[in-house]
Design a protein around this motif. Sequence first.
Motif, PDB file in Angstrom:
ATOM      1  N   SER A  18       0.824  -1.210   0.000  1.00  0.00           N
ATOM      2  CA  SER A  18       0.000   0.000   0.000  1.00  0.00           C
ATOM      3  C   SER A  18       0.856   1.256   0.000  1.00  0.00           C
ATOM      4  O   SER A  18       0.531   2.244  -0.667  1.00  0.00           O
ATOM      5  N   SER A  19       1.941   1.250   0.752  1.00  0.00           N
ATOM      6  CA  SER A  19       2.769   2.453   0.807  1.00  0.00           C
ATOM      7  C   SER A  19       3.385   2.756  -0.556  1.00  0.00           C
ATOM      8  O   SER A  19       3.435   3.915  -0.991  1.00  0.00           O
ATOM      9  N   ARG A  20       3.843   1.726  -1.266  1.00  0.00           N
ATOM     10  CA  ARG A  20       4.404   1.942  -2.600  1.00  0.00           C
ATOM     11  C   ARG A  20       3.326   2.385  -3.590  1.00  0.00           C
ATOM     12  O   ARG A  20       3.553   3.278  -4.413  1.00  0.00           O
ATOM     13  N   ALA A  21       2.160   1.744  -3.536  1.00  0.00           N
ATOM     14  CA  ALA A  21       1.093   2.065  -4.482  1.00  0.00           C
ATOM     15  C   ALA A  21       0.609   3.499  -4.314  1.00  0.00           C
ATOM     16  O   ALA A  21       0.428   4.236  -5.292  1.00  0.00           O
ATOM     17  N   VAL A  22       0.411   3.925  -3.064  1.00  0.00           N
ATOM     18  CA  VAL A  22      -0.050   5.292  -2.815  1.00  0.00           C
ATOM     19  C   VAL A  22       1.051   6.296  -3.165  1.00  0.00           C
ATOM     20  O   VAL A  22       0.784   7.368  -3.721  1.00  0.00           O
ATOM     21  N   ALA A  23       2.296   5.943  -2.873  1.00  0.00           N
ATOM     22  CA  ALA A  23       3.411   6.817  -3.247  1.00  0.00           C
ATOM     23  C   ALA A  23       3.499   6.970  -4.763  1.00  0.00           C
ATOM     24  O   ALA A  23       3.824   8.048  -5.271  1.00  0.00           O
ATOM     25  N   GLU A  24       3.202   5.902  -5.493  1.00  0.00           N
ATOM     26  CA  GLU A  24       3.200   5.987  -6.953  1.00  0.00           C
ATOM     27  C   GLU A  24       2.139   6.976  -7.446  1.00  0.00           C
ATOM     28  O   GLU A  24       2.361   7.720  -8.404  1.00  0.00           O
ATOM     29  N   THR A  25       0.974   6.959  -6.801  1.00  0.00           N
ATOM     30  CA  THR A  25      -0.079   7.906  -7.162  1.00  0.00           C
ATOM     31  C   THR A  25       0.395   9.336  -6.930  1.00  0.00           C
ATOM     32  O   THR A  25       0.186  10.224  -7.762  1.00  0.00           O
ATOM     33  N   PHE A  26       1.036   9.572  -5.783  1.00  0.00           N
ATOM     34  CA  PHE A  26       1.583  10.895  -5.473  1.00  0.00           C
ATOM     35  C   PHE A  26       2.611  11.295  -6.536  1.00  0.00           C
ATOM     36  O   PHE A  26       2.554  12.399  -7.093  1.00  0.00           O
ATOM     37  N   ARG A  27       3.538  10.395  -6.805  1.00  0.00           N
ATOM     38  CA  ARG A  27       4.625  10.721  -7.739  1.00  0.00           C
ATOM     39  C   ARG A  27       4.097  10.984  -9.144  1.00  0.00           C
ATOM     40  O   ARG A  27       4.565  11.906  -9.824  1.00  0.00           O
ATOM     41  N   LYS A  28       3.110  10.201  -9.590  1.00  0.00           N
ATOM     42  CA  LYS A  28       2.536  10.409 -10.917  1.00  0.00           C
ATOM     43  C   LYS A  28       1.908  11.789 -11.016  1.00  0.00           C
ATOM     44  O   LYS A  28       2.107  12.514 -12.010  1.00  0.00           O
ATOM     45  N   ALA A  29       1.138  12.167  -9.988  1.00  0.00           N
ATOM     46  CA  ALA A  29       0.506  13.493  -9.992  1.00  0.00           C
ATOM     47  C   ALA A  29       1.563  14.587  -9.955  1.00  0.00           C
ATOM     48  O   ALA A  29       1.420  15.630 -10.614  1.00  0.00           O
ATOM     49  N   TRP A  30       2.622  14.370  -9.183  1.00  0.00           N
ATOM     50  CA  TRP A  30       3.726  15.334  -9.109  1.00  0.00           C
ATOM     51  C   TRP A  30       4.377  15.507 -10.478  1.00  0.00           C
ATOM     52  O   TRP A  30       4.620  16.628 -10.939  1.00  0.00           O
TER      53      TRP A  30
END
Length: 216
Positions: A18-30
Motif C-alpha cells: 500500500s505504501s508503494r502504491a499510494v506513493a506511486e499515485t503521489f509521484r505520478k501526480a507530481w
Amino acid sequence: MATLLHIDSSVFPASASSSRAVAETFRKAWEEQHPEGTVIYRDLAANPVPHLTADAHTAGFADPAAHTPGQAAAFAGRLELIEEFERADALLIGAPMYNFTIPSTLKAWLDNVALMGRTAGESPSAKGTPVTVIASRGGSYAPGTPREGYEYVQNYLRAVLVDFLGLDLDFIVPELTMAAQNPAMAELVPLFESSRERAHHDAAIRAKSLAERLAA
C-alpha cells in the motif's frame, strides 16, 4: 523546476504494498505537474543504505581534516545522503508499519541524514521542506482504537522529521491493509477499501497542491 526526493522502504512490490502504491499515485501526480522536474528515487529495500557505524557517527562531530581513513570513508557515504536530502524541494516517504514501527532500512536512512548542527538542531538546513509520509499499516492504530498505544510510526516520525529536522510534515494513512488477506478481518474489508481510496485521492491532491505551491 522542483526536485522531489522519493524514498520507499516496503519489502513488497507496489502490487502488494500500500505504501508503494499510494506513493506511486503521489509521484505520478507530481510528475504531471513537473514534467521537466527532477525525481531522486531511493528504494531502501532493494538498495539499503549502511546502518550508522561508530566511524560514520563520530565523523559528523569531528573536523574533516582530522578524520581517520575509516571516518572519511564512512562519512563520504553519509554526506551523499545529506546533500541529496538538502537539495530536495519536497520529500515523499513510504513508511509501512512493521512490528509497530518503521522498517529498519528507513531508520538507517534517517540516522545517516540526521546530523546535529547541520540537518538537525536549532537551525536545520532543510527547515520547512514539505515531506509527505505514506504511513500504511495492516490494522488500525487510530485514536480510540484498542491498539492506539502501539502506534510508533507517526509518533516517531513526527519527532524526527518535525522536532529534529524541522520539516513540514503531512501524513497519509492507508490502514487495515491486511483485511483482504486475513479471514479474521473480513468484516473490515469495506473500511480497508474506503481507506485505500481516500489515501490515493489524498496523495494526488497533496502532490498537485505542493507542485503548484513550489512553482509559484
